[in-house]
Design an enzyme around this catalytic site. Structure first.
Site, short mmCIF file in Angstrom:
data_model
loop_
_atom_site.label_atom_id
_atom_site.label_comp_id
_atom_site.label_asym_id
_atom_site.label_seq_id
_atom_site.Cartn_x
_atom_site.Cartn_y
_atom_site.Cartn_z
N ASP A 184 1.00 -1.28 0.18
CA ASP A 184 -0.04 0.10 -0.01
C ASP A 184 0.90 1.58 0.08
OD1 ASP A 184 -2.40 1.98 0.85
OD2 ASP A 184 -3.22 0.01 0.76
N HIS A 198 -3.62 6.16 4.07
CA HIS A 198 -4.23 4.99 3.55
C HIS A 198 -3.68 3.68 4.00
CE1 HIS A 198 -5.59 2.33 0.16
NE2 HIS A 198 -6.61 3.28 -0.14
N SER A 255 -10.99 -0.21 -0.95
CA SER A 255 -9.91 -0.43 -0.19
C SER A 255 -10.14 -0.95 1.12
CB SER A 255 -9.15 1.00 -0.23
OG SER A 255 -8.48 1.19 -1.27
#
Length: 470
Positions: free
Chosen positions: A97, A128, A342
């Protein structure tokens, strides 16, 4: 623009950005190219393939979500019902990621390397990767309702992308602005997958996706080879986000099945391809559902979608403080919540880790089939937006099966005995009657046929009279 993408996507902006550098073509318009093991990237210390520089400020996450309330998504999936059986101990989950920041609630975080900068993978400039990792393995803290789904599992962080970085000296071209922000591509992802597999990960979570219009092709053969290597050669469960419509190259939703052509091949109607999601034989691809259980409006469908999990209103670990976050600040200063496939994928990755901790004898493909078989199936049994349905972590862990066999889930439904087989009826009287009736009918027919020539002879020899019927 960077902030919007960081909160509303599964990092499609970064992957799509550099498919230009990787080249175009190489796959058919509807299905991936056949996997060529010769395309597998060599493993080595993770480094950026190009000189990079940070071009924008890091995405600021807002503090929020602390307190005793259990987040809705965590309640809906019922991970707490699994924890008396397993909490994922012994499982190593690689998060490929934007990096995972070190956090008190991830004490065993391991840096797996950095394909963007010079860190060990534990820098997160995008808010994130840390959110994703927290959903998987954040430890419990007294007074906090939030907990990772597999809190005893270990996270390996590999930074593969970042919207804040780009190739050194690269300047944006207004004509291709969307393809020139951020760093990361299908080649760096391929290297990250290979590296994670060789590090001994039992599960890999990829909350990133590269999208292209069908027909344009996407040069992802190295990624395909790396995915197959991880799943088959290294026995790793690879979980990938399905992608979000409107983010990066995922511009158009794939259509639903045509009710007038129920036997049509869904791959023939694909308008947007997504990688690595479309490597369906080797990847467990995850769509998002909203709190009602319906497919999220942004969740990209496709024939490769396998299961679904909640992907809206997410709370997880803050990347720059010891607390939690439930969003980031947008360009106008307003808070934007975490929504996207996600954030659905980590719940499935955690479920895979829980299954593997209880059933180490199962192969990666068997774990994938088990999670699919125990999901809450939609009315059609499968559809391109939620796949086989919303996952059921408890059922996936406790269902009984032998390797390679369908999972038998005893607590999800009540088993009933089949109706007894009725005795064979005695049809002898009926058969005799039918034979008798058939014989009489046959004789009558033969008599009628035999009389017809006689009738014609009699008519020829009688004088002509009216109103005489023979």
């Amino acid at each position: 623009m960077v902030i919007r993408r960081a909160t509303n996507t599964c990092a499609t902006f970064v992957i799509v950005a550099f498919t230009v550098l990787a080249g175009a073509g190489g796959a058919s318009s509807a299905v991936p190219s056949p996997i060529d093991p010769a395309m597998l990237p060599e493993d080595g210390p993770p480094v950026p393939p190009h000189p990079t520089e940070q071009r924008t400020l890091c995405v600021p996450a807002v503090a929020g979500g602390d307190g005793a309330d259990i987040p809705r998504s965590q309640q809906d999936l019922g991970f707490d019902s699994v924890w008396p059986i397993t909490r994922g101990a012994g499982q190593r989950i690689a998060v490929i990621d934007t990096g995972v920041s070190r956090h008190p609630r991830l004490p065993a975080l391991e840096g797996g390397g950095d394909y963007v900068g010079t860190s060990d993978g534990t820098d997160d400039c995008d808010s994130h990767g840390t959110v994703v990792a927290g959903l998987i393995a954040a430890q419990q803290v007294e007074g906090s309702g939030f907990t990772g789904a597999a809190p005893d599992a270990q996270i390996i962080s590999i930074r593969q992308s970042s919207a804040a970085f780009s190739v050194t000296g690269q300047r944006e071209d207004p004509a291709v602005a969307e393809n020139s922000s951020g760093y990361g591509n299908v080649d760096t992802m391929a290297s990250a997958v290979r590296h994670a597999a060789d590090m001994g990960a039992s599960v890999i979570n990829i909350s990133e996706v590269a999208c292209k219009p069908a027909g344009d092709g996407i040069n992802d053969q190295r990624l395909g080879a790396a995915i197959e290597y991880a799943t088959i050669a290294k026995n790793v469960v690879v979980v990938a986000a399905a992608g979000n419509v409107g983010s990066g190259g995922c511009k158009n939703q794939n259509p639903p099945p045509d009710p007038l052509a129920p036997l049509a091949d869904p791959w023939d109607s694909v308008v947007t391809i997504a990688s690595p999601a479309w490597y369906d034989d080797y990847v467990l691809t995850v769509g998002s559902v909203d709190p009602t259980g319906a497919a999220s409006s942004f969740s990209l469908g496709g024939p490769w979608v396998d299961v679904a999990a909640p992907g809206t209103g997410i709370t997880s670990l803050h990347p720059a403080s010891p607390g939690l976050t439930n969003g980031v600040y947008g360009p106008d200063g307003a808070v934007q919540s975490f929504n996207g496939t996600s954030f659905a994928a980590p719940y499935v990755a955690a479920t895979a880790a829980l299954v593997r901790s209880v059933h180490p004898e199962l192969t990666a493909l068997e774990v994938m089939r088990r999670i699919e078989a125990t999901a809450h199936a939609p009315a059609q049994g499968w559809n391109p937006y939620v796949g086989h349905g919303v996952i059921d972590p408890l059922a996936a862990v406790t269902g009984e099966s032998a390797p390679g066999e369908p999972v038998q889930v005893h607590h999800q439904s009540v088993s009933i005995d089949p109706l007894p087989t009725p005795p064979t009826p005695d049809n002898r009287s009926r058969d005799a009657a039918l034979v008798g009736a058939g014989t009489v009918g046959t004789l009558a027919l033969l008599t009628l046929l035999a009389s017809m020539p006689l009738r014609r002879v009699i008519r020829r020899h009688l004088p002509e009279r009216r109103n005489i019927d023979l």
